[in-house]
Motif scaffolding. Structure first.
Motif, short mmCIF file in Angstrom:
data_model
loop_
_atom_site.label_atom_id
_atom_site.label_comp_id
_atom_site.label_asym_id
_atom_site.label_seq_id
_atom_site.Cartn_x
_atom_site.Cartn_y
_atom_site.Cartn_z
N SER A 1 5.56 1.71 -6.26
CA SER A 1 4.49 1.15 -7.09
C SER A 1 5.04 0.20 -8.16
N LEU A 2 6.37 0.10 -8.26
CA LEU A 2 6.96 -0.83 -9.23
C LEU A 2 6.98 -2.23 -8.63
N ALA A 3 6.38 -3.18 -9.34
CA ALA A 3 6.27 -4.54 -8.80
C ALA A 3 7.61 -5.18 -8.45
N TRP B 1 -0.21 -2.52 -5.08
CA TRP B 1 -1.42 -2.08 -4.37
C TRP B 1 -2.50 -3.16 -4.41
N PHE C 1 0.82 -1.22 0.00
CA PHE C 1 0.00 0.00 0.00
C PHE C 1 0.86 1.27 0.00
N LEU C 2 1.95 1.23 0.76
CA LEU C 2 2.70 2.46 0.99
C LEU C 2 4.05 2.51 0.29
N GLY C 3 4.52 1.38 -0.21
CA GLY C 3 5.86 1.31 -0.80
C GLY C 3 5.86 1.67 -2.28
N THR D 1 4.50 -7.74 -4.11
CA THR D 1 4.49 -8.45 -5.39
C THR D 1 5.62 -9.48 -5.48
N LYS E 1 10.10 -3.89 -7.28
CA LYS E 1 10.75 -3.23 -6.14
C LYS E 1 9.88 -3.26 -4.89
#
Lengths: 150, 477
Positions: free
Chosen positions: B49-51, B133, B45-47, B57, B53
Motif C-alpha cells: 500500500s506504500l506508493a 489502490w 490492488f494486491l501489492g 503509483t 513501493k
C-alpha cells in the motif's frame, strides 16, 4: 466477451449457444467475480495485534533533516519487550523517492530510539520493522505528515 | 506541392519505418502496454500500500507522465498510438459492433475539458499519487470507460470526445516535431477512393472494410496539424498510394495558421478548443502549485476564512481561482489592448490568441513532469524487484532501494530550460498571429500577449524554485 440474449436465442462470441451453455457462462462469470471480491477482501483484512507500539517523533513539528524516533514496545500483558531488533524506514507518500533507513537501539527496557534523515518536506510514512528475541517479525506503520522545509 | 523529397519522413527511416508501416504495428506496441497496465492494476490492488513501493503509483505518476510529455516533445503523439485502452476496445468490437453515433451536442471538447478538470481535482482531493489502490482503480475505470463509450458509439468517440489524456495529448502535440501528413497533395487530388477516411474495402464484397480509415474524421488531404490525431496510422495503412507519412515540421507552426481543418474546423471559431487550451495552460500552473510549500499555507488560510474542515470546498475555491478567475483577470487586458488594433469581438480575439499560450503551458507541464521522471527514473527497478520477490521470483535480485535518478540541482536547470523554451514558443506564435492580424501594428498587438506570457513564466519559475512538499494532508497536517 459478449453474451447476447434475443428472443430466447443466446449468442456467445458471435455463435449461437444453448440456454444451458449460456447459464453456465453466466454462473462462471459470477463465481469469478465473487472470487476476485473475496481475494480483495481477504487481502485488506488486518490481524489482531498481540504487541502494542507507541511512538514519539522529535522535533515537533518535524522538519527536513534529522528526526529522532522513540518507539515503545509492549506485549499483551503490557510488559516492556526487550531485546528486539528494531529498524526504521521512512518513505515519502509520493513515488519516485528512495526510502531512508536507520536502526533504533534499546535505551531502556522496551524503549528504542533511532534517527531518520528526512530528505524532503511533505508527508512521510514510517515503517518500524521489529524482530523479537524469539525471531518473530512484526511491522508497525505510522504517518508523519506535514514535515516542513527549513 | 510535393513534400516527399525534402522533408524528413519517419516512415523512410530504415527499420523504424518498416516497423511502423507493418499492418500490426499498433497492436505490437499496444500489447506490452496492456500487459504492463494489467500488472499495474494487479499490483495496485494486491501489492504494497506504500506508493513508492508499488508499480501502479510509481509507473503512473513518475514514469508514464514524464515519458508522455518527453515523447510529445521529441516526436509526437505516440502514447495514443500505443494506447492499451483502445486495444481492449478493438478486441471487444470483434464481437460487438456499435451502431449509434456519438450525440451531436457532445461532439466537442466541453465534456473532455470538464473531465480533465475533474481528473485534476480528484488527483488533488484523493492524493492519487499516494494511493496504489486508487491509482489501480483509476486505470481500471479508464479501461471500463473506453469500453462503455466505444461499446455504445461508433468510431473513436472515446478518443475524440471523452478521453482527458487524449485531449491533453492533442493540445500538447501541436508542439511536436512530427505530424501524420500527406506527402504529395497532387496524388490526393487524383485519388478517387479516399480510403484514408472511408477505409479500404474488400474488392469482392465492397461492404466489408478490410482496413479502417481515420476513426477521428480527419481527411488526410485537408488535415492540418496534430489536433485530434491519435497517430493510429490507420490512414497510412489504408492509403493505396503510400502517400501518407510521418513528416517533420516546425513545432507550434500549426498554431500560427488557421485553415479549415478536416474534423476540427477553424481553430479561431472553436471556443471549446480554446477553453481546453486555456485549461492546459492554467492547469499546468495549478498542478505544479499543488506540490510546493506555499499552497499549504494558502489552503490553511482559505480553510480558516471559509470556516471549513474538509478539503473539498477549499480545493474547489482554489480551482475556481486558478482556472476561472485568474485566466479572466489575466486575459482581459491583452484582449482589450488587441482590439484597439484588430477588429473582431472580444471572444474572437480571445479564442484566436489563446492558442499562443499553449507552448508556455507545455513548457510548464514538461518542467513539472520531467522533474519527477528524471529524479525518480530508476525507482521502477527496486519496485519491480520487490514485486517479483513478493510472488517468489527472486531472479531480479534484492531490491536496490537506493536507486533514484538525477540529482535535483541539474534537473532544476532542465526545468528552467523547458519554461524558457515554452516562453520562446509563445512569443513566436503570438508575434506571428499579430503580424497576420495587424501587419503595420504587429508590435502593438504582440506586446500585451508577450507580457502575459512573461507574467505566467515568472509565476512558473517562482513555483519551481519553491521548496517542494509532497503532501496529501492539507488541513491540520
Amino acid at each position: 466477451m459478449h453474451l447476447r440474449v434475443a428472443s430466447r436465442t443466446y449468442y456467445f462470441n458471435g455463435r449461437v449457444i444453448s440456454r444451458k451453455e449460456a447459464q453456465k457462462i453466466q454462473k462462471s462469470a459470477l463465481v469469478l467475480f465473487l472470487l476476485l471480491c473475496g481475494v480483495l477482501a481477504c487481502h485488506r483484512s488486518t490481524p489482531t495485534p498481540s504487541i502494542t507500539f507507541k511512538y514519539n517523533v522529535t522535533p515537533q513539528p518535524a522538519r527536513v533533516g534529522e528526526a529522532t524516533i522513540d518507539v515503545e514496545i509492549r506485549d499483551k500483558a503490557n510488559q516492556p519487550v526487550s531485546g528486539a531488533h528494531v529498524e526504521l524506514e521512512g518513505n515519502m507518500s509520493h513515488p519516485g523517492m528512495s526510502p531512508v533507513s536507520g536502526v533504533a537501539r534499546e535505551i531502556e527496557s522496551g524503549n528504542y530510539r533511532g534517527t531518520l534523515q528526512l530528505t524532503m518536506a511533505g508527508d512521510w510514512i514510517v515503517l518500524v520493522n521489529v524482530t523479537l528475541s524469539d525471531g518473530e517479525r512484526l511491522q508497525y506503520r505510522f504517518e508523519l505528515n506535514g514535515v516542513r522545509s527549513n | 506541392m510535393s513534400t516527399e523529397e525534402n522533408t524528413f519522413d519517419l516512415l523512410r527511416v530504415p527499420l523504424i519505418g518498416r516497423v511502423l508501416k507493418w499492418r500490426h504495428a499498433r497492436t505490437f506496441f499496444q500489447v506490452p502496454l496492456l500487459l504492463l497496465g494489467v500488472l499495474m492494476i494487479l499490483h495496485g490492488f494486491l501489492g504494497p500500500s506504500l506508493a513508492p513501493k508499488n508499480l501502479a503509483t510509481t509507473l503512473t505518476w513518475v514514469h508514464f507522465r514524464g515519458a508522455l510529455v518527453l515523447v510529445l516533445l521529441v516526436a509526437g503523439n505516440f502514447f495514443c498510438f500505443a494506447c492499451p485502452f483502445v486495444l481492449v476496445r478493438d478486441v471487444t468490437r470483434r464481437f460487438f459492433r456499435p451502431v449509434r453515433n456519438f450525440p451531436r451536442y457532445l461532439r466537442n471538447k466541453w465534456l473532455s475539458a470538464a473531465l480533465l478538470v475533474a481528473g485534476l481535482f480528484v488527483y488533488e482531493l484523493f492524493d492519487l499519487w499516494s494511493s496504489p489502490w486508487w491509482t489501480a482503480a483509476l486505470i481500471s475505470s479508464y479501461f471500463l470507460a473506453a469500453l462503455i463509450v466505444d461499446g455504445f458509439f461508433k468510431h473513436a468517440s472515446f478518443c475524440k470526445f471523452v478521453c482527458p489524456i487524449g485531449q491533453f495529448n492533442f493540445v500538447a502535440s501541436t508542439l511536436s516535431p512530427l505530424e501524420v501528413k500527406v506527402r504529395d497533395q497532387a496524388i490526393c487530388t487524383d485519388c478517387r477512393t479516399k480510403d484514408c477516411i472511408r477505409g479500404r474495402r474488400d474488392p469482392i464484397s465492397p461492404l466489408v472494410t478490410i482496413q479502417r480509415g481515420c476513426e477521428l474524421a480527419l481527411f488526410q488531404p485537408r488535415k492540418t496539424g496534430n489536433v485530434d490525431c491519435t497517430f493510429c496510422l490507420d490512414c497510412i495503412q489504408a492509403c493505396p498510394h503510400d502517400n501518407v507519412g510521418i513528416l517533420a515540421r516546425v513545432p507550434a507552426s500549426e498554431l500560427t495558421v488557421d485553415p479549415l481543418r478536416s474534423g476540427v474546423g477553424f481553430l479561431s471559431r472553436r471556443k471549446d478548443l480554446s477553453a481546453l487550451s486555456m485549461l492546459f495552460v492554467f492547469g499546468a500552473l495549478l498542478n505544479a502549485f499543488g506540490m510546493v510549500s506555499p499552497v499549504y499555507a494558502l489552503e490553511n488560510w482559505l480553510a480558516r476564512t471559509l470556516n471549513v474542515t474538509h478539503e473539498a470546498p477549499v480545493l474547489a475555491v482554489l480551482f475556481v481561482i486558478a482556472l476561472v478567475i485568474e485566466p479572466i483577470v489575466l486575459l482581459v487586458i491583452p484582449v482589450w489592448l488587441t482590439r484597439l488594433s484588430v477588429s473582431g469581438s472580444p471572444m474572437s480575439v480571445l479564442v484566436r490568441y489563446s492558442y499562443a499560450l499553449v507552448p508556455l503551458g507545455f513548457g510548464i507541464w514538461l518542467a513539472h513532469y520531467s522533474f519527477h521522471f528524471l529524479t525518480g527514473f530508476l525507482t521502477f527497478i527496486p519496485v519491480l524487484q520487490s514485486a517479483a520477490s513478493d510472488v517468489g521470483l527472486n531472479v531480479l535480485g534484492t531490491p536496490a532501494w537506493g536507486l533514484t535518478g538525477l540529482a535535483v540541482g541539474p534537473v532544476h536547470a532542465i526545468e528552467f530550460g523547458f519554461i524558457g523554451l515554452g516562453l520562446l514558443g509563445s512569443l513566436l506564435v503570438s508575434y506571428r498571429l499579430a503580424e497576420q492580424d495587424a501587419p503595420t501594428k504587429a508590435v502593438r498587438v504582440f506586446l500585451p500577449w508577450a507580457s502575459l506570457a512573461a507574467v505566467i513564466s515568472i509565476a512558473a519559475l517562482w513555483l519551481l524554485s519553491q521548496p517542494m512538499e509532497m503532501r496529501g494532508t492539507i488541513l491540520g497536517g
